[in-house]
Design an enzyme around this catalytic site. Structure first.
Site, PDB file in Angstrom:
ATOM      1  N   HIS A 249      -2.220  -1.352  -6.480  1.00 28.52           N
ATOM      2  CA  HIS A 249      -1.309  -0.859  -5.442  1.00 28.52           C
ATOM      3  C   HIS A 249      -0.278   0.055  -6.100  1.00 28.52           C
ATOM      4  CE1 HIS A 249       2.211  -1.069  -2.820  1.00 28.52           C
ATOM      5  NE2 HIS A 249       1.431  -1.473  -1.835  1.00 28.52           N
ATOM      6  N   ARG A 306      -3.358   2.777  -2.228  1.00 28.08           N
ATOM      7  CA  ARG A 306      -4.502   1.928  -2.563  1.00 28.08           C
ATOM      8  C   ARG A 306      -5.770   2.693  -2.233  1.00 28.08           C
ATOM      9  NH1 ARG A 306      -3.823  -3.434   1.058  1.00 28.08           N
ATOM     10  NH2 ARG A 306      -1.748  -2.968   1.836  1.00 28.08           N
ATOM     11  N   LYS A 309      -6.939   3.766   1.476  1.00 28.56           N
ATOM     12  CA  LYS A 309      -5.816   3.708   2.406  1.00 28.56           C
ATOM     13  C   LYS A 309      -5.304   5.142   2.621  1.00 28.56           C
ATOM     14  CE  LYS A 309      -3.314   0.264   3.231  1.00 28.56           C
ATOM     15  NZ  LYS A 309      -2.936  -0.379   4.504  1.00 28.56           N
ATOM     16  N   ASP A 312       0.878   8.606   1.913  1.00 29.67           N
ATOM     17  CA  ASP A 312       2.210   8.220   2.386  1.00 29.67           C
ATOM     18  C   ASP A 312       3.209   8.874   1.433  1.00 29.67           C
ATOM     19  OD1 ASP A 312       4.712   6.899   2.601  1.00 29.67           O
ATOM     20  OD2 ASP A 312       3.804   4.974   3.128  1.00 29.67           O
ATOM     21  N   CYS A 314       6.012   8.135   0.305  1.00 32.27           N
ATOM     22  CA  CYS A 314       6.697   7.343  -0.734  1.00 32.27           C
ATOM     23  C   CYS A 314       5.875   7.278  -2.007  1.00 32.27           C
ATOM     24  CB  CYS A 314       7.075   5.948  -0.232  1.00 32.27           C
ATOM     25  SG  CYS A 314       5.726   4.770  -0.114  1.00 32.27           S
ATOM     26  N   TYR A 315       4.539   7.397  -1.895  1.00 32.35           N
ATOM     27  CA  TYR A 315       3.714   7.364  -3.103  1.00 32.35           C
ATOM     28  C   TYR A 315       3.788   8.674  -3.885  1.00 32.35           C
ATOM     29  CZ  TYR A 315       2.138   3.022  -1.121  1.00 32.35           C
ATOM     30  OH  TYR A 315       2.124   1.756  -0.593  1.00 32.35           O
ATOM     31  N   ASP A 380       7.055   9.147   5.874  1.00 37.22           N
ATOM     32  CA  ASP A 380       5.774   8.642   5.369  1.00 37.22           C
ATOM     33  C   ASP A 380       4.710   9.729   5.580  1.00 37.22           C
ATOM     34  OD1 ASP A 380       3.167   7.553   5.575  1.00 37.22           O
ATOM     35  OD2 ASP A 380       3.787   5.744   6.609  1.00 37.22           O
ATOM     36  N   ASP A 387      13.288   8.024   7.412  1.00 40.30           N
ATOM     37  CA  ASP A 387      14.107   6.855   7.090  1.00 40.30           C
ATOM     38  C   ASP A 387      14.660   7.010   5.674  1.00 40.30           C
ATOM     39  OD1 ASP A 387      12.290   5.574   5.119  1.00 40.30           O
ATOM     40  OD2 ASP A 387      10.967   5.399   6.851  1.00 40.30           O
ATOM     41  N   HIS A 390      11.952   6.603   2.667  1.00 44.49           N
ATOM     42  CA  HIS A 390      11.044   7.725   2.443  1.00 44.49           C
ATOM     43  C   HIS A 390      11.792   8.992   2.037  1.00 44.49           C
ATOM     44  CE1 HIS A 390       8.137   5.103   4.557  1.00 44.49           C
ATOM     45  NE2 HIS A 390       7.284   5.709   3.754  1.00 44.49           N
TER      46      HIS A 390
END
Lengths: 494, 351
Positions: A249, A306, A309, A312, A314-315, A380, A387, A390
């Site tokens: 993750h 992941r 998935k 996003d 944040c990654y 995201d 937010d 993010h």
């Protein structure tokens, strides 16, 4: 070289995963079309970082506060502070004296009488808010009365850390709390910043981190300890299986990789001195997994957290920043210092200078086109709202994609030369660990002249110190204070 | 059982309106800070409950009404870890019936699957419930837990905390019968969605996570490995562009020190641009890509290159050719990574 935009192949075998993936690709492409049709979103050089809108977003959060839906973050208040304050730092905006003092006073109200910081006033001490509080203090704090730094009770914090230590080398995040590598990253960062990292504190922790690496190459949240423990609760069988709990993750992988690097001062010093085999992780597997997480062209090169998935924002930091961190640590793609042409554009310039293992250009593209919300703040993925979380991690990821921040041999030599230890305990392993923690952490610096700004230099954000997610200046200021060192001036460019 | 809150819609009174709470002094959050930064706009109910919570924590009270208070906070904000922590201490201090608490948790977990604390609290309860002298039967307890987890995963098949809790549970009880039930469970999930990476990770955990503890003979281990290779080949053939399945294959080969090159006959058809017409003979050991597959498959090219470079010799050159194809044609986003692999291989580093 150009390539056509292909959807992720489904082999005409749709499942829930591929259906959701296809919908996301559609949403991102729709955003791209809207972006192209929106003149204020780009210049001839490319997409524009809507700096002002994001500053307004951050300012609104800082001054007016958060709406009731943020009640779910009531136990993460220091994170709201850190995300907001570090957002300003990444955007190169300093805060006035009064706001800084208000910030210090607010953060210090979260210090717990037993040491460490809680998620809010009167909340129990917890490793995650402790990291966020200390990092926020690195940004707004100072030494002296009411400056925050000298009011941190480091002795109690150390005792708290020791009370959370587990026999397998891991730590609970709080009393009666869970174990996971986020907490360990937070603890190690704080211990490194505040000069309370001791061999006793981290004994067994490298082995724990290593045990969390999964067959995919990334890291899971924790590992199962009991099979390696004897009846007295101590590690008995070092070869017993300690299987990872949860799949590889992005968030855990960043925390594990950064922990691993923060542990190297201890690992390099202790294991050889004690004649112990040095614990290892699978770097090749890690690099493969990290780079596999970058989405395709149709996803604008954002990162996933992941396998199978969705991308996003944040990654951009947790995985994009982690590739930068690990390749820097391993010395991959190291250029001679001072090489490169700052700010040049065009496809060929990118191909020559983009010597990372991931596409820095594409990651910038994702953040700038898919990550920005028109009303300010970052997201995201479209069409989600912005937010605080993010917003910072998109900006930090953008920073990691713009700048090459790497361990510098020259800087390291300067730091070593300037190192002062009046107790002069050169034969003492703990003193050696302390020195290396200072030097190895602060030798990360921007490789001058190699930054690349997609969309043009007006999109520049500040370089980020990859281990701490602070700017280098803030990490240096705090560490110089707590290690009682005078920092050597940064060498002028040759 | 006053702390088992009812589901009716009547808004409960604020604590400051309730006479039985008058002996507690509520503590507002930022008493000593005049103008805190980044304030959250709480609802009156939340502000009231957390003020009383701070008051209770200060005096150290552990009583049944604290269970009511912490439940109310948790229902409004399940991430309030201090409320969970204090609740757990209070449960122990008051000798509260933990099986009742577990029932309450069934209800709360179903609505708050993504909260760490929900799952961790269950773990504490289950550990306590099965370790005390008047212990519940561990296997019965774990079986019921697995069923509960299964119901939750049915709603969200990739929930991280739920999966890691399931894995902890299996390892903690380490019961042969419990382990046995897991493979059919994973099979079902992969039949439903062969791309569910959480299910693949769980399969690895179940089959290989116990390592030497499974007490299998080398012959049995060999059979298990062959069974798994066969399984993943079949899954790859129905949907070849599935990185979860290829990662699983790589993982189990590395675990067992099996050379990647033993899979060359299987992999090669997936690296060609189209499905070769089968010449009547169906090779059951090496299922071909489905006729709907998008080929060549990037993960197969990656695998084949890895097999070549690890074999060494003239394999290095073949690997380099494949990596060039990936870098320039089939997986251009990872161009830099494939070029790095080429550079490393040509410098003689096997990686």
């Amino acid at each position: 070289m150009t390539s056509a935009i292909h959807p992720t192949p489904t082999d005409r075998y749709p499942t829930a995963t591929s259906t959701l993936q296809a919908r996301t690709e559609h949403d991102i492409q729709a955003r791209l079309e809207a972006h192209k049709a929106s003149p204020q979103e780009h210049t001839p050089d490319g997409p524009v970082l809507q700096r002002n809108a994001h500053l307004q977003f951050l300012l609104r959060n800082l001054v007016q506060g958060f709406p009731a839906r943020y009640m779910s973050q009531d136990a993460s208040q220091p994170w709201l502070f850190f995300w907001t304050l570090q957002g300003f730092s990444v955007l190169s905006v300093g805060l006035d004296e009064q706001t800084r003092q208000r910030s210090i006073n607010t953060i210090m109200a979260l210090q717990h009488p037993l040491g460490g910081f809680g998620g809010g006033p009167g909340q129990s001490p917890h490793l995650l808010p402790t990291y966020a509080s200390v990092c926020a203090l690195a940004i707004v704090g100072r030494n002296g009365d009411n400056g925050g730094w000298d009011q941190i009770d480091r002795k109690k914090m150390y005792d708290l850390f020791m009370s959370l230590k587990q026999p397998d080398g891991s730590f609970l995040v709080s009393h009666h709390g869970e174990v996971d590598v986020r907490g360990i990253y937070c603890l190690l960062t704080v211990a490194t910043l505040l000069d309370i990292l001791t061999p006793e504190l981290v004994a067994g922790t490298p082995e724990f981190i290593a045990s969390c690496q999964t067959y995919e190459g990334g890291f899971g949240s924790a590992s199962f300890p009991d099979w390696a423990l004897a009846n007295d609760g101590q590690i008995q069988d070092a070869s017993a299986p300690r299987p990872p709990l949860g799949e590889a993750h992005g968030g855990y992988t960043f925390c594990a990789a950064a922990s691993w690097i923060l542990l190297q001062p201890y690992v390099k010093t202790y294991y050889p001195a004690k004649g112990l085999p040095t614990p290892t992780i699978n770097y090749a597997g890690l690099l493969r997994w990290l780079t596999q997480m970058q989405g395709l062209e149709i996803e604008l090169g954002g990162f996933k957290g992941r396998t199978n998935k969705l991308v996003d924002g944040c990654y951009s930091w947790w995985v994009g920043g982690c590739v930068a961190l690990v390749e820097g640590f391993l010395g991959i793609g190291k250029s001679a210092e001072g090489e490169g042409d700052d700010g040049a554009d065009g496809e060929h310039a990118w191909a020559d200078v983009d010597d990372s293992l991931f596409s820095r250009k594409a990651l910038q593209e994702y953040v700038l086109i898919a990550g920005q919300h028109s009303a300010g703040g970052l997201v995201d993925k479209p069409p989600k709202p912005a937010d605080a979380y993010h917003t910072l991690y998109c900006l930090s990821g953008l920073s990691a994609a713009q700048h090459h921040v790497v361990p510098s041999d020259d800087r390291r030599a300067d730091l070593l030369k300037a190192w002062q230890d009046p107790t002069d305990s050169s034969g003492d392993l703990a003193a050696q660990v302390r020195k290396l923690a200072f030097v190895d952490t602060l030798c990360w610096k921007e490789d001058e002249g190699t930054a690349k700004y997609f969309g043009g230099a007006t999109n520049r954000v500040n370089a980020t110190h990859l281990l701490t997610n602070l700017t280098a200046t803030h990490a240096e200021g705090m560490m110089a204070h707590f290690y009682n060192q005078t920092l050597p001036r940064k060498g002028a460019k040759a | 059982m006053s702390y088992l809150s009812s589901e009716d819609d009547v808004a409960p009174l604020l604590y400051c309106e309730r006479p039985e709470w008058q002996d507690v002094t509520p503590i507002s959050q930022y008493e000593a800070v005049s103008s805190p930064i980044a304030p959250i706009f709480y609802t009156p109910e939340y502000k009231d409950a957390t003020n009383y919570f701070r008051g209770v924590v200060k005096t150290g009270e552990t009583s049944e009404r604290v269970l009511e208070l912490t439940e109310r906070i948790i229902r409004m904000n399940p991430a309030h870890y201090s409320a969970w922590q204090y609740r757990y201490r209070t449960l122990l201090a008051t000798n509260a019936p933990l099986d009742v608490e577990l029932k309450l948790m069934d209800q709360i977990a179903a609505h708050n699957m993504k909260t760490y604390q929900v799952w961790h609290h269950r773990r504490l309860l289950i550990t306590q419930l099965t370790s005390a002298s008047l212990a519940k039967d561990p296997v019965d307890t774990a079986t019921a837990e697995l069923e509960f987890i299964g119901n939750v995963l049915a709603l969200d098949t990739k929930n991280y905390h739920t999966w890691s809790y399931r894995q902890w549970l299996l390892a903690h009880f380490d019961d042969a019968g419990l382990w046995l039930g897991e493979l059919p469970y994973v099979d079902d999930l992969l039949l439903e969605d062969v791309r569910n990476n959480s299910a693949w990770h769980h399969r690895y955990f179940v089959v290989f996570g116990r390592g030497s503890r499974s007490q299998a003979t080398p012959a049995e281990e060999g059979e298990v490995l062959q069974r798994e290779i066969r399984y993943v080949k079949d899954k790859i053939s129905v949907a070849p562009n599935n990185p979860s399945a290829w990662n699983y294959l790589r993982g189990i080969l590395e675990y067992s020190n099996t050379p990647f090159s033993t899979l060359l006959p299987f992999t090669e058809p997936y690296t060609r641009a189209y499905v070769q017409p089968t010449d009547d003979v169906v090779d059951l050991d090496n299922p071909k890509p489905s006729s709907d597959a998008t080929l060549p498959c990037v993960a197969a090219l990656d695998f084949l290159a890895e097999a070549y470079v690890r074999a060494g010799g003239d394999g290095v050159g073949k690997a380099v050719e494949l990596w060039k194809q990936l870098a320039n044609e089939h997986d251009t986003m990872r161009k830099k990574y494939w070029e790095y692999r080429i550079k490393e291989a040509l410098e003689g580093k096997t990686n």
